[in-house]
Enzyme design. Structure first.
Site, mmCIF file in Angstrom:
data_model
loop_
_atom_site.group_PDB
_atom_site.id
_atom_site.type_symbol
_atom_site.label_atom_id
_atom_site.label_comp_id
_atom_site.label_asym_id
_atom_site.label_seq_id
_atom_site.Cartn_x
_atom_site.Cartn_y
_atom_site.Cartn_z
ATOM 1 N N HIS A 65 0.824 -1.217 0.000
ATOM 2 C CA HIS A 65 0.000 0.000 0.000
ATOM 3 C C HIS A 65 0.859 1.269 0.000
ATOM 4 O O HIS A 65 0.374 2.343 -0.356
ATOM 5 C CB HIS A 65 -0.991 0.005 1.171
ATOM 6 C CG HIS A 65 -0.405 0.286 2.511
ATOM 7 N ND1 HIS A 65 -0.099 -0.706 3.413
ATOM 8 C CD2 HIS A 65 -0.078 1.450 3.113
ATOM 9 C CE1 HIS A 65 0.382 -0.158 4.522
ATOM 10 N NE2 HIS A 65 0.407 1.150 4.357
ATOM 11 N N ASP A 113 -0.479 -7.679 1.256
ATOM 12 C CA ASP A 113 0.124 -6.348 1.320
ATOM 13 C C ASP A 113 1.649 -6.458 1.399
ATOM 14 O O ASP A 113 2.257 -6.297 2.456
ATOM 15 C CB ASP A 113 -0.439 -5.614 2.547
ATOM 16 C CG ASP A 113 -0.096 -4.137 2.560
ATOM 17 O OD1 ASP A 113 0.436 -3.641 1.547
ATOM 18 O OD2 ASP A 113 -0.353 -3.476 3.590
ATOM 19 N N SER A 207 4.468 1.782 8.298
ATOM 20 C CA SER A 207 4.108 0.786 7.285
ATOM 21 C C SER A 207 5.341 0.277 6.553
ATOM 22 O O SER A 207 6.233 1.047 6.195
ATOM 23 C CB SER A 207 3.138 1.401 6.268
ATOM 24 O OG SER A 207 1.895 1.640 6.833
#
Length: 278
Positions: A65, A113, A207
């Site tokens: 992402h 992801d 992330s």
């Protein structure tokens, strides 16, 4: 009781992208996580940041992402950093020449992801820049295992930021806890991590960073829920290890424009890559 309280709220998937630092953690000792990578992602006039980690001198793992953007994207990877806002002598800044997002990645529910980035040149391995091993296909973390996560993410919902690398210890949780929070949780490809009692978590900007257990990267910081910081979802690396190894082999092949013009090379199988950010 905790589950009942969590279920009374409506939870919305919230991928964590942006800049900031870890919640409830502490400053990492300088250069104690030599595998950490800081990704500066430029998309037009917008610039965001994510974490990542070096698994080969020319390859970095992160969250899909982070790279899921429209238009031209340019990525600069900084290795060997502690204070990301300073020009430390230990830092190596290398452009990502190409990357591959997992073909089954879903923006809507955060499944699969994971992204693998190929650096335009190999990193120089030294005391401040090193690779980390990843979990094999048959290796899994257990409930209760204490792991660490590092990053330059937010320390609070208010967006307090840190220039230096932070780290936090998080416990692996029962999959059922995350399954209660979301029907999209997949036990085989995701790890449920963190609990409310500890009040520790990763957040925006973290992330793509690694969940390190027993000196191996077992997870990738993926996403959480808008109304709940604990627990959170990590991509399970062991599930994707065969895919990662396949991509690394493809990375090792020379593109057609680098091959010698001789008959032996004409029949060699070529892989076409989308060269982004070059």
């Amino acid at each position: 009781m905790l589950l009942l309280l969590l279920l009374t709220n409506a939870f919305v998937l919230l991928p964590w992208a942006g800049a900031g630092r870890i919640i409830g953690g502490r400053k990492a000792d300088a250069h104690s996580r030599p595998y950490m990578a800081y990704l500066e992602i430029k998309n037009g006039r917008n610039t965001t940041a994510c974490g990542g980690f070096l698994i080969r001198p020319d390859a970095v793992l992160s969250a899909a992402h982070c790279m899921d953007k429209k238009g031209t994207v340019k990525v600069t990877v900084t290795l060997g950093a502690h204070n990301i806002r300073r020009q430390e002598r230990s830092q190596q800044k290398i452009r990502a020449g190409k990357w591959v997002i997992h073909p089954q990645y879903s923006r809507k529910d955060g499944k699969n992801d994971i992204v693998l980035l190929k650096l335009k040149k190999k990193a120089e391995i030294n005391e401040n820049v090193q690779c980390i091993s990843i979990a094999k296909e048959n290796e899994r973390v257990r409930v209760g295992d204490l792991c660490t996560v590092s990053g330059w993410g937010w320390t609070s919902k208010a967006g307090d930021m840190s220039d230096v690398l932070m780290e936090v210890a998080l416990k692996v949780q029962y999959a059922e806890i995350c399954e209660q929070l979301s029907n999209n949780f997949q036990c085989q490809s995701m790890i449920c991590v963190g609990d409310e009692e500890e009040e520790k978590a990763t957040y925006k900007g973290d992330s793509g960073g690694p969940l390190v257990c027993n000196k191996k990267a077992h997870g990738i910081v993926s996403h959480g829920y808008e109304d709940c910081l604990f627990p959170e979802i990590f991509t399970r690396i062991s599930h994707f290890e065969p895919w990662i190894q396949k991509q690394l082999k493809r990375f090792s092949r020379k593109p057609s424009w680098e091959l010698d013009s001789n008959p032996e090379c004409e029949n060699e199988e070529m892989t076409l890559w989308e060269n982004l950010g070059i």
